[in-house]
Design a protein around this motif. Sequence first.
Motif, PDB file in Angstrom:
ATOM      1  N   ARG A 183      -1.593  14.175   0.861  1.00  0.00           N
ATOM      2  CA  ARG A 183      -1.235  13.031   1.703  1.00  0.00           C
ATOM      3  C   ARG A 183      -2.437  12.098   1.746  1.00  0.00           C
ATOM      4  O   ARG A 183      -3.582  12.512   1.623  1.00  0.00           O
ATOM      5  CB  ARG A 183      -0.845  13.498   3.104  1.00  0.00           C
ATOM      6  N   THR A 184      -2.154  10.795   1.886  1.00  0.00           N
ATOM      7  CA  THR A 184      -3.201   9.768   1.906  1.00  0.00           C
ATOM      8  C   THR A 184      -3.149   9.021   3.225  1.00  0.00           C
ATOM      9  O   THR A 184      -2.069   8.639   3.680  1.00  0.00           O
ATOM     10  CB  THR A 184      -2.978   8.757   0.753  1.00  0.00           C
ATOM     11  N   CYS A 186      -4.851   5.569   4.953  1.00  0.00           N
ATOM     12  CA  CYS A 186      -5.689   4.404   4.657  1.00  0.00           C
ATOM     13  C   CYS A 186      -5.430   3.288   5.662  1.00  0.00           C
ATOM     14  O   CYS A 186      -4.492   3.356   6.456  1.00  0.00           O
ATOM     15  CB  CYS A 186      -5.447   3.902   3.229  1.00  0.00           C
ATOM     16  N   LYS A 223       0.815  -1.228   0.000  1.00  0.00           N
ATOM     17  CA  LYS A 223       0.000   0.000   0.000  1.00  0.00           C
ATOM     18  C   LYS A 223       0.849   1.278   0.000  1.00  0.00           C
ATOM     19  O   LYS A 223       0.338   2.356  -0.278  1.00  0.00           O
ATOM     20  CB  LYS A 223      -0.904   0.038   1.235  1.00  0.00           C
ATOM     21  N   THR A 224       2.128   1.166   0.349  1.00  0.00           N
ATOM     22  CA  THR A 224       2.980   2.357   0.363  1.00  0.00           C
ATOM     23  C   THR A 224       3.563   2.640  -1.021  1.00  0.00           C
ATOM     24  O   THR A 224       4.333   3.591  -1.188  1.00  0.00           O
ATOM     25  CB  THR A 224       4.140   2.241   1.377  1.00  0.00           C
ATOM     26  N   ALA A 235       6.475   7.518   3.096  1.00  0.00           N
ATOM     27  CA  ALA A 235       5.298   6.784   3.583  1.00  0.00           C
ATOM     28  C   ALA A 235       5.585   6.289   4.979  1.00  0.00           C
ATOM     29  O   ALA A 235       6.750   6.223   5.414  1.00  0.00           O
ATOM     30  CB  ALA A 235       4.976   5.601   2.668  1.00  0.00           C
ATOM     31  N   THR A 245       2.000   8.714   2.059  1.00  0.00           N
ATOM     32  CA  THR A 245       0.915   7.823   2.466  1.00  0.00           C
ATOM     33  C   THR A 245       1.154   7.322   3.888  1.00  0.00           C
ATOM     34  O   THR A 245       2.283   6.961   4.225  1.00  0.00           O
ATOM     35  CB  THR A 245       0.863   6.597   1.522  1.00  0.00           C
ATOM     36  N   VAL A 250      -0.292   4.312   6.297  1.00  0.00           N
ATOM     37  CA  VAL A 250      -1.087   3.081   6.279  1.00  0.00           C
ATOM     38  C   VAL A 250      -1.273   2.586   7.706  1.00  0.00           C
ATOM     39  O   VAL A 250      -0.281   2.415   8.429  1.00  0.00           O
ATOM     40  CB  VAL A 250      -0.360   1.978   5.459  1.00  0.00           C
TER      41      VAL A 250
END
Length: 327
Positions: free
Chosen positions: A270-271, A273, A158-159, A224, A247, A249
Amino acid sequence: MRAMLLEAPRQALRAVDLPTPKPDATQVLVKVAACAVCRTDLHVVDGELAKPKLPLVPGHEIVGVIVEKGEGVQRFKIGDRVGIPWLGWTCGECGFCRSERENLCDRARFTGYTLDGGYAEFAVADERFCFPIPKNYSDAEAAPLLCAGLIGYRSLVKTGSAKRLGIYGFGAAAHIVAQVARYQGREVFAFTRPGDSEAQAFAKSFGAVWAGDSETLPPEKLDAAIIFAPVGPLVPLALRAVAKGGTVVCGGIHMSDIPAFPYDLLWQERTLCSVANLTRRDGAEFFALAPHVPVRTTVQTFPLADANAVLNRLRSGQIHGAAVLVP
Ligand SMILES: [Zn+2]
Ligand SMILES: [Zn+2]
Protein backbone atom coordinates in the motif's frame (compact mmCIF):
# COMPACT_ATOMS: atom_id res chain seq x y z
CA MET A 1 -10.84 49.19 -3.61
CA ARG A 2 -12.87 47.30 -1.03
CA ALA A 3 -11.09 44.25 0.44
CA MET A 4 -11.29 41.82 3.35
CA LEU A 5 -7.98 41.91 5.17
CA LEU A 6 -6.31 39.46 7.56
CA GLU A 7 -4.14 41.51 9.91
CA ALA A 8 -3.09 38.71 12.26
CA PRO A 9 -3.87 34.97 12.45
CA ARG A 10 -6.85 33.95 14.56
CA GLN A 11 -8.52 37.33 14.05
CA ALA A 12 -11.60 38.09 12.02
CA LEU A 13 -11.02 39.61 8.58
CA ARG A 14 -11.55 43.37 8.49
CA ALA A 15 -13.34 45.22 5.68
CA VAL A 16 -10.99 47.97 4.49
CA ASP A 17 -10.38 50.34 1.59
CA LEU A 18 -6.99 49.68 -0.03
CA PRO A 19 -5.31 51.35 -3.01
CA THR A 20 -6.02 49.33 -6.17
CA PRO A 21 -2.79 47.40 -6.97
CA LYS A 22 -0.75 48.26 -10.08
CA PRO A 23 0.29 45.40 -12.38
CA ASP A 24 4.04 45.11 -13.01
CA ALA A 25 5.51 44.10 -16.40
CA THR A 26 4.27 40.50 -16.49
CA GLN A 27 1.13 41.02 -14.41
CA VAL A 28 -2.52 41.61 -15.18
CA LEU A 29 -4.98 43.59 -13.06
CA VAL A 30 -8.21 41.64 -12.75
CA LYS A 31 -11.58 42.99 -11.67
CA VAL A 32 -12.76 40.16 -9.43
CA ALA A 33 -16.14 38.74 -10.41
CA ALA A 34 -16.07 35.75 -8.02
CA CYS A 35 -13.67 34.22 -5.50
CA ALA A 36 -14.40 30.80 -4.03
CA VAL A 37 -13.65 30.08 -0.39
CA CYS A 38 -11.27 27.17 0.18
CA ARG A 39 -10.48 25.24 3.36
CA THR A 40 -6.91 26.48 2.96
CA ASP A 41 -8.20 30.03 3.57
CA LEU A 42 -9.50 28.74 6.88
CA HIS A 43 -6.10 27.22 7.72
CA VAL A 44 -4.43 30.58 6.94
CA VAL A 45 -6.92 32.57 9.02
CA ASP A 46 -6.71 30.06 11.89
CA GLY A 47 -2.89 30.28 11.98
CA GLU A 48 -2.37 26.63 10.94
CA LEU A 49 -0.06 27.56 8.05
CA ALA A 50 3.29 29.17 8.86
CA LYS A 51 4.34 32.65 7.78
CA PRO A 52 1.54 34.09 5.67
CA LYS A 53 2.13 37.55 4.20
CA LEU A 54 0.61 40.01 6.68
CA PRO A 55 -1.53 41.94 6.32
CA LEU A 56 -3.03 39.66 3.71
CA VAL A 57 -5.96 39.63 1.32
CA PRO A 58 -6.91 35.88 1.30
CA GLY A 59 -8.50 33.98 -1.57
CA HIS A 60 -6.99 31.87 -4.36
CA GLU A 61 -9.90 30.73 -6.53
CA ILE A 62 -10.40 33.97 -8.44
CA VAL A 63 -12.35 34.59 -11.65
CA GLY A 64 -12.46 38.02 -13.22
CA VAL A 65 -11.83 40.19 -16.23
CA ILE A 66 -8.51 41.84 -17.13
CA VAL A 67 -8.81 45.62 -16.92
CA GLU A 68 -5.12 46.59 -17.12
CA LYS A 69 -1.88 44.82 -18.02
CA GLY A 70 1.87 45.23 -17.82
CA GLU A 71 3.86 46.00 -20.99
CA GLY A 72 5.31 42.46 -21.09
CA VAL A 73 1.96 40.65 -20.98
CA GLN A 74 1.47 38.59 -24.15
CA ARG A 75 -0.95 35.73 -23.46
CA PHE A 76 -3.95 37.87 -22.60
CA LYS A 77 -5.57 41.12 -23.62
CA ILE A 78 -7.75 43.59 -21.77
CA GLY A 79 -11.29 42.24 -21.51
CA ASP A 80 -10.24 38.56 -21.31
CA ARG A 81 -11.77 36.48 -18.54
CA VAL A 82 -9.16 34.60 -16.53
CA GLY A 83 -8.81 32.43 -13.44
CA ILE A 84 -6.12 33.03 -10.83
CA PRO A 85 -5.09 29.88 -8.91
CA TRP A 86 -3.13 29.10 -5.74
CA LEU A 87 0.22 28.80 -7.57
CA GLY A 88 1.08 32.45 -8.16
CA TRP A 89 4.77 32.42 -9.08
CA THR A 90 7.68 29.99 -9.41
CA CYS A 91 11.40 30.62 -9.96
CA GLY A 92 11.80 28.51 -13.11
CA GLU A 93 15.40 27.77 -12.10
CA CYS A 94 15.46 25.35 -9.18
CA GLY A 95 15.72 21.58 -9.56
CA PHE A 96 11.99 21.14 -9.02
CA CYS A 97 11.01 23.75 -11.61
CA ARG A 98 13.39 22.19 -14.13
CA SER A 99 11.97 18.69 -13.65
CA GLU A 100 8.27 19.52 -14.22
CA ARG A 101 7.60 19.73 -10.49
CA GLU A 102 7.07 23.46 -10.16
CA ASN A 103 4.44 22.67 -7.52
CA LEU A 104 7.43 21.98 -5.23
CA CYS A 105 9.48 25.06 -6.26
CA ASP A 106 11.80 26.20 -3.46
CA ARG A 107 10.78 29.83 -3.94
CA ALA A 108 7.13 29.41 -5.01
CA ARG A 109 4.65 32.14 -4.08
CA PHE A 110 1.02 31.40 -3.41
CA THR A 111 -2.06 33.51 -4.04
CA GLY A 112 -3.94 34.44 -0.89
CA TYR A 113 -1.06 33.21 1.29
CA THR A 114 2.29 34.76 0.35
CA LEU A 115 0.69 37.02 -2.32
CA ASP A 116 -2.51 39.04 -1.94
CA GLY A 117 -5.56 37.20 -3.23
CA GLY A 118 -9.14 37.65 -4.30
CA TYR A 119 -11.22 38.64 -1.28
CA ALA A 120 -11.27 42.08 -2.90
CA GLU A 121 -12.65 44.04 -5.83
CA PHE A 122 -9.34 43.77 -7.75
CA ALA A 123 -6.34 41.43 -7.77
CA VAL A 124 -3.04 41.38 -9.66
CA ALA A 125 -1.49 38.15 -10.94
CA ASP A 126 1.43 37.03 -13.08
CA GLU A 127 -0.10 36.26 -16.49
CA ARG A 128 1.98 33.08 -16.82
CA PHE A 129 0.04 31.49 -13.96
CA CYS A 130 -3.47 32.53 -15.02
CA PHE A 131 -5.83 30.24 -16.92
CA PRO A 132 -8.43 31.09 -19.57
CA ILE A 133 -11.85 30.02 -18.27
CA PRO A 134 -14.04 27.79 -20.48
CA LYS A 135 -17.05 29.71 -21.83
CA ASN A 136 -19.70 27.35 -20.51
CA TYR A 137 -19.14 28.34 -16.88
CA SER A 138 -20.49 31.39 -15.10
CA ASP A 139 -18.00 33.31 -12.96
CA ALA A 140 -19.29 31.82 -9.70
CA GLU A 141 -19.46 28.27 -11.13
CA ALA A 142 -15.92 28.53 -12.45
CA ALA A 143 -14.31 29.85 -9.26
CA PRO A 144 -14.18 26.52 -7.35
CA LEU A 145 -12.46 24.89 -10.33
CA LEU A 146 -9.36 26.99 -9.57
CA CYS A 147 -8.40 25.05 -6.44
CA ALA A 148 -11.00 22.47 -5.49
CA GLY A 149 -10.94 21.39 -9.14
CA LEU A 150 -7.20 21.59 -9.76
CA ILE A 151 -5.99 20.06 -6.48
CA GLY A 152 -8.77 17.51 -6.69
CA TYR A 153 -7.67 16.59 -10.20
CA ARG A 154 -4.02 16.26 -9.16
CA SER A 155 -5.13 14.01 -6.27
CA LEU A 156 -7.17 11.88 -8.64
CA VAL A 157 -4.23 11.48 -11.04
CA LYS A 158 -2.15 10.20 -8.10
CA THR A 159 -4.59 7.29 -7.70
CA GLY A 160 -3.54 5.93 -11.10
CA SER A 161 -6.12 3.67 -12.69
CA ALA A 162 -7.90 2.76 -9.44
CA LYS A 163 -11.42 1.55 -10.27
CA ARG A 164 -13.02 1.69 -6.81
CA LEU A 165 -12.20 5.09 -5.34
CA GLY A 166 -12.91 6.21 -1.78
CA ILE A 167 -13.26 9.93 -1.00
CA TYR A 168 -13.03 11.06 2.63
CA GLY A 169 -14.62 14.46 3.22
CA PHE A 170 -17.27 15.31 0.65
CA GLY A 171 -16.87 19.06 0.15
CA ALA A 172 -15.94 21.29 -2.75
CA ALA A 173 -13.03 19.22 -4.10
CA ALA A 174 -14.82 15.90 -3.68
CA HIS A 175 -17.95 16.93 -5.55
CA ILE A 176 -15.79 17.87 -8.55
CA VAL A 177 -13.52 14.81 -8.36
CA ALA A 178 -16.51 12.48 -8.11
CA GLN A 179 -17.80 13.72 -11.47
CA VAL A 180 -14.44 13.29 -13.20
CA ALA A 181 -13.99 9.84 -11.62
CA ARG A 182 -17.38 8.71 -12.85
CA TYR A 183 -16.67 10.06 -16.32
CA GLN A 184 -13.50 7.93 -16.30
CA GLY A 185 -15.56 4.85 -15.42
CA ARG A 186 -14.59 4.61 -11.75
CA GLU A 187 -16.88 3.89 -8.81
CA VAL A 188 -16.95 6.45 -6.01
CA PHE A 189 -17.39 5.55 -2.34
CA ALA A 190 -18.01 8.66 -0.22
CA PHE A 191 -17.10 8.94 3.46
CA THR A 192 -18.44 11.79 5.59
CA ARG A 193 -18.47 12.89 9.22
CA PRO A 194 -20.38 10.21 11.16
CA GLY A 195 -24.13 10.80 10.92
CA ASP A 196 -23.92 13.54 8.28
CA SER A 197 -26.77 12.14 6.21
CA GLU A 198 -27.11 15.42 4.32
CA ALA A 199 -23.52 15.18 3.03
CA GLN A 200 -24.08 11.50 2.20
CA ALA A 201 -27.16 12.36 0.15
CA PHE A 202 -25.17 15.14 -1.54
CA ALA A 203 -22.44 12.61 -2.43
CA LYS A 204 -25.00 10.20 -3.90
CA SER A 205 -26.48 13.01 -5.99
CA PHE A 206 -23.03 13.24 -7.62
CA GLY A 207 -23.03 9.58 -8.50
CA ALA A 208 -21.37 7.94 -5.47
CA VAL A 209 -22.32 4.25 -5.51
CA TRP A 210 -22.07 4.16 -1.72
CA ALA A 211 -21.96 6.82 1.00
CA GLY A 212 -21.40 6.27 4.69
CA ASP A 213 -19.63 7.27 7.89
CA SER A 214 -15.86 7.67 7.79
CA GLU A 215 -15.44 5.19 10.61
CA THR A 216 -17.18 2.35 8.77
CA LEU A 217 -15.63 0.08 6.15
CA PRO A 218 -17.00 0.19 2.60
CA PRO A 219 -18.90 -2.87 1.30
CA GLU A 220 -15.94 -3.78 -0.95
CA LYS A 221 -12.19 -3.14 -0.68
CA LEU A 222 -11.14 0.04 -2.46
CA ASP A 223 -8.32 0.38 -4.99
CA ALA A 224 -7.47 3.89 -3.77
CA ALA A 225 -8.72 6.62 -1.48
CA ILE A 226 -8.34 10.39 -1.39
CA ILE A 227 -8.58 12.19 1.95
CA PHE A 228 -9.75 15.80 1.62
CA ALA A 229 -10.81 16.27 5.26
CA PRO A 230 -7.96 17.70 7.42
CA VAL A 231 -8.32 14.87 9.91
CA GLY A 232 -5.25 12.70 10.64
CA PRO A 233 -7.16 9.75 12.15
CA LEU A 234 -8.69 9.19 8.69
CA VAL A 235 -5.31 7.96 7.41
CA PRO A 236 -5.32 4.56 9.18
CA LEU A 237 -9.05 4.25 8.43
CA ALA A 238 -8.42 4.78 4.73
CA LEU A 239 -5.46 2.38 4.71
CA ARG A 240 -7.74 -0.22 6.28
CA ALA A 241 -10.31 0.35 3.52
CA VAL A 242 -7.94 -0.11 0.56
CA ALA A 243 -6.96 -3.46 -0.92
CA LYS A 244 -3.39 -4.78 -1.31
CA GLY A 245 -1.40 -2.49 -3.58
CA GLY A 246 -3.82 0.38 -2.95
CA THR A 247 -2.98 4.06 -2.65
CA VAL A 248 -4.11 6.63 -0.09
CA VAL A 249 -3.66 10.26 -1.18
CA CYS A 250 -3.82 13.12 1.30
CA GLY A 251 -5.16 16.05 -0.72
CA GLY A 252 -5.03 18.83 1.88
CA ILE A 253 -2.34 21.33 2.83
CA HIS A 254 -2.82 20.78 6.56
CA MET A 255 -3.93 17.80 8.62
CA SER A 256 -4.17 17.09 12.32
CA ASP A 257 -1.64 14.53 13.60
CA ILE A 258 -1.89 11.00 12.24
CA PRO A 259 -2.19 8.49 15.08
CA ALA A 260 0.26 5.57 15.27
CA PHE A 261 -0.96 2.51 13.40
CA PRO A 262 0.29 -1.06 12.91
CA TYR A 263 2.60 -1.68 9.95
CA ASP A 264 0.07 -4.26 8.77
CA LEU A 265 -2.05 -1.42 7.41
CA LEU A 266 0.73 -0.28 5.07
CA TRP A 267 2.18 -3.72 4.32
CA GLN A 268 1.31 -5.46 1.05
CA GLU A 269 2.52 -2.56 -1.05
CA ARG A 270 0.00 0.00 0.00
CA THR A 271 1.16 3.56 -0.73
CA LEU A 272 0.53 6.68 1.33
CA CYS A 273 1.31 10.06 -0.25
CA SER A 274 0.34 13.72 -0.22
CA VAL A 275 -0.46 16.24 -2.91
CA ALA A 276 1.11 19.69 -2.73
CA ASN A 277 -0.06 22.67 -4.78
CA LEU A 278 -0.45 22.35 -8.55
CA THR A 279 1.49 22.76 -11.74
CA ARG A 280 0.36 24.79 -14.73
CA ARG A 281 0.19 21.52 -16.62
CA ASP A 282 -2.41 20.20 -14.14
CA GLY A 283 -4.44 23.30 -14.91
CA ALA A 284 -4.17 22.96 -18.67
CA GLU A 285 -5.22 19.29 -18.47
CA PHE A 286 -8.09 19.91 -16.08
CA PHE A 287 -9.55 22.91 -17.94
CA ALA A 288 -9.41 20.91 -21.19
CA LEU A 289 -11.23 17.99 -19.51
CA ALA A 290 -13.83 19.79 -17.35
CA PRO A 291 -16.23 20.93 -20.11
CA HIS A 292 -16.29 17.39 -21.56
CA VAL A 293 -17.35 15.63 -18.36
CA PRO A 294 -19.02 18.12 -17.99
CA VAL A 295 -18.02 19.12 -14.47
CA ARG A 296 -20.84 21.01 -12.77
CA THR A 297 -20.19 22.89 -9.56
CA THR A 298 -22.70 23.46 -6.80
CA VAL A 299 -22.08 26.93 -5.43
CA GLN A 300 -23.58 29.17 -2.79
CA THR A 301 -22.79 32.84 -3.37
CA PHE A 302 -22.31 35.46 -0.67
CA PRO A 303 -21.39 39.14 -0.66
CA LEU A 304 -17.70 39.86 -0.05
CA ALA A 305 -18.51 41.52 3.28
CA ASP A 306 -19.83 38.16 4.59
CA ALA A 307 -16.40 36.48 4.35
CA ASN A 308 -16.10 35.89 8.10
CA ALA A 309 -19.53 34.28 8.33
CA VAL A 310 -18.74 32.06 5.32
CA LEU A 311 -15.46 30.90 6.90
CA ASN A 312 -17.39 30.01 10.08
CA ARG A 313 -19.89 27.99 8.09
CA LEU A 314 -17.11 26.13 6.31
CA ARG A 315 -15.41 25.40 9.65
CA SER A 316 -18.57 23.82 11.01
CA GLY A 317 -19.33 21.81 7.87
CA GLN A 318 -22.41 23.78 6.82
CA ILE A 319 -21.40 24.34 3.20
CA HIS A 320 -22.41 21.76 0.61
CA GLY A 321 -20.40 22.22 -2.56
CA ALA A 322 -18.46 25.47 -2.65
CA ALA A 323 -19.00 28.91 -1.14
CA VAL A 324 -18.21 31.80 -3.48
CA LEU A 325 -17.73 35.46 -2.57
CA VAL A 326 -19.00 37.98 -5.07
CA PRO A 327 -17.67 41.54 -4.64
ZN1 LIG B 1 -7.51 25.96 -2.07
ZN1 LIG C 1 11.67 26.84 -8.63
